[in-house]
Design a protein around this motif. Structure first.
Motif, short mmCIF file in Angstrom:
data_model
loop_
_atom_site.label_atom_id
_atom_site.label_comp_id
_atom_site.label_asym_id
_atom_site.label_seq_id
_atom_site.Cartn_x
_atom_site.Cartn_y
_atom_site.Cartn_z
N ASP A 1 5.82 14.63 20.51
CA ASP A 1 6.11 13.31 21.04
C ASP A 1 5.95 12.31 19.91
N PRO A 2 7.05 11.81 19.35
CA PRO A 2 6.92 10.90 18.20
C PRO A 2 6.09 9.66 18.49
N ALA A 3 6.04 9.26 19.75
CA ALA A 3 5.30 8.04 20.09
C ALA A 3 3.79 8.22 19.97
N THR A 4 3.31 9.47 20.08
CA THR A 4 1.86 9.69 20.07
C THR A 4 1.38 10.59 18.94
N THR A 5 2.28 11.34 18.32
CA THR A 5 1.85 12.31 17.31
C THR A 5 1.28 11.62 16.08
N ARG A 6 0.36 12.33 15.42
CA ARG A 6 -0.23 11.84 14.17
C ARG A 6 0.16 12.75 13.01
N VAL B 1 14.86 6.24 -7.22
CA VAL B 1 16.06 5.59 -6.71
C VAL B 1 16.29 5.98 -5.26
N GLY B 2 15.92 7.20 -4.89
CA GLY B 2 16.04 7.64 -3.51
C GLY B 2 15.07 6.89 -2.60
N GLU B 3 13.87 6.64 -3.12
CA GLU B 3 12.91 5.87 -2.31
C GLU B 3 13.42 4.47 -2.03
N LEU B 4 14.04 3.84 -3.03
CA LEU B 4 14.62 2.52 -2.82
C LEU B 4 15.69 2.54 -1.75
N HIS B 5 16.44 3.64 -1.71
CA HIS B 5 17.55 3.71 -0.76
C HIS B 5 17.08 4.13 0.64
N PHE B 6 16.27 5.18 0.71
CA PHE B 6 15.95 5.78 1.99
C PHE B 6 14.73 5.16 2.69
N MET B 7 13.69 4.84 1.92
CA MET B 7 12.40 4.60 2.55
C MET B 7 12.29 3.30 3.36
N PRO B 8 12.87 2.18 2.94
CA PRO B 8 12.71 0.97 3.78
C PRO B 8 13.18 1.19 5.21
N ARG B 9 14.38 1.73 5.37
CA ARG B 9 14.91 1.91 6.73
C ARG B 9 14.20 3.04 7.46
N LEU B 10 13.84 4.11 6.74
CA LEU B 10 13.16 5.22 7.39
C LEU B 10 11.77 4.80 7.87
N MET B 11 11.04 4.03 7.06
CA MET B 11 9.71 3.59 7.47
C MET B 11 9.79 2.60 8.63
N ALA B 12 10.81 1.76 8.64
CA ALA B 12 10.98 0.85 9.77
C ALA B 12 11.23 1.64 11.05
N HIS B 13 12.01 2.71 10.93
CA HIS B 13 12.29 3.57 12.09
C HIS B 13 11.01 4.26 12.57
N LEU B 14 10.21 4.79 11.63
CA LEU B 14 8.97 5.47 12.01
C LEU B 14 7.98 4.49 12.63
N ARG C 1 8.65 2.04 14.45
CA ARG C 1 9.06 1.78 15.83
C ARG C 1 8.87 3.02 16.71
N GLU C 2 9.33 4.17 16.22
CA GLU C 2 9.42 5.37 17.05
C GLU C 2 8.21 6.30 16.93
N ALA C 3 7.56 6.32 15.78
CA ALA C 3 6.43 7.22 15.57
C ALA C 3 5.34 6.46 14.82
N PRO C 4 4.73 5.48 15.47
CA PRO C 4 3.83 4.55 14.77
C PRO C 4 2.58 5.17 14.20
#
Length: 312
Positions: free
Chosen positions: A92-97, A107-120, A122-125
């Motif tokens: 359960d992404p909402a409760t898992t640790r 360069v990949g971190e610049l591209h992927f991580m801002p949006r991925l961390m924003a998603h996490l 919200r969905e897997a805090p």
């Protein structure tokens, strides 16, 4: 009929391993079995299915038509079984640790991580992410033994039968100069001017830049490389303070123009777009947490147009 009724499903795992590696010895290493035991299991499969399954060739063990059919069915069957066995392990992404480990270039971190961390967030805090750098030759093993959940970016060394891949989007390269560059005023730079200029070259963990360097060598072009760096983040300030030019992934060029007074110009050479992908090991194909992470990455980045960097 009774022989098939008592069919040992572990034999299918042997079949899949031999099919991946095209080698009994390499399959035995993956399965943690002795080579004689692996050969014996393959012999039982041949007898049970009434087919040689593989024929030897200079390229290795080639699968028969019957083998290919069984492999396709075995993959689905074993995946279904694994998912059923793990069904009680609810993710359960909402409760898992859960902690996730990713590897990518800076360069990949610049591209992927801002949006991925924003998603996490919200969905897997309660989930945490650790970005680690592995030696290139160790990434496949890190994916296999669980030290790393996903590799994201341009990793041609991971293009192998033992690693699963998914293309996320196509990307390209662009040149960047300072906004008020006295000699580069148009949106595309000519080849002569490009070769005359002083260049900054970034050689990071990722290898997308190697595509461009290889293309220059193939065409016999030489230029002055005034600065070589392993870091993308220092380059925009340097280019903004000089008359240098740098060639970088287009999303990073977009980022540069937001942090410094810089301008994107099209390179003088036609550079073929390249694929950015996510990579994972078959051992974790059915892991509910890793599957959720893969699906999240695919949803966030899988429909991008080349060169666009979306903000969260």
């Amino acid at each position: 009929m009774s022989e098939h009724f008592g069919f040992d499903l572990n034999l299918l795992r042997v079949l899949l391993a031999v099919h991946r590696w095209r080698s009994v010895s390499k399959a035995s290493v993956e399965l943690d079995l002795s080579q004689p035991a692996t050969s014996l299991a393959l012999g039982r499969l041949r007898k049970s299915l009434g087919d040689p399954l593989f024929v030897r060739s200079p390229a290795g063990m080639l699968p028969t038509t019957r083998c290919t059919q069984v492999v396709e069915a075995a993959r689905k069957a074993l995946t279904d079984i694994d998912e059923t066995v793990q069904h009680g392990i609810v993710f359960d992404p909402a409760t898992t640790r859960r902690d996730f480990v990713l590897t990518m270039a800076d360069v990949g971190e610049l591209h992927f991580m801002p949006r991925l961390m924003a998603h996490l967030q919200r969905e897997a805090p309660h989930c945490n992410v650790r970005c680690e750098t592995f030696p290139l030759e160790d990434i496949a093993r890190a994916l296999e033994d669980g030290r790393c959940d996903l590799a994201l970016g341009f990793f041609p060394n991971l293009e192998r039968p033992t690693i699963y891949t998914q293309t996320l989007f196509m990307h390209s390269l662009a040149c960047v100069v300072r906004a008020d560059h006295p000699e580069v005023r148009s949106t595309r730079i000519g080849l002569r001017k490009f070769l005359e200029m002083s260049h900054a070259v970034v050689i990071p963990m990722g290898r997308s830049g190697e595509l461009f360097e290889t293309l220059l060598k193939e065409k016999g072009y030489s230029r002055r490389v005034q600065l070589t760096s392993v870091h993308f983040l220092t380059v925009p300030a340097i280019v903004a303070a000089t008359d240098m030019i740098v060639t970088v992934p287009r999303s990073i060029a977009d980022y540069y123009t937001r942090v410094e007074r810089l301008r994107i110009v099209e390179p003088p050479i036609n550079i073929r777009p390249y694929a950015l992908k996510q990579f994972w090991h078959p051992r974790y194909q059915s892991d509910a947490a890793v599957r959720w992470l893969r699906e999240s990455v695919a949803q966030l980045f899988g429909s991008e147009e080349t060169g666009l960097l979306r903000r969260p």
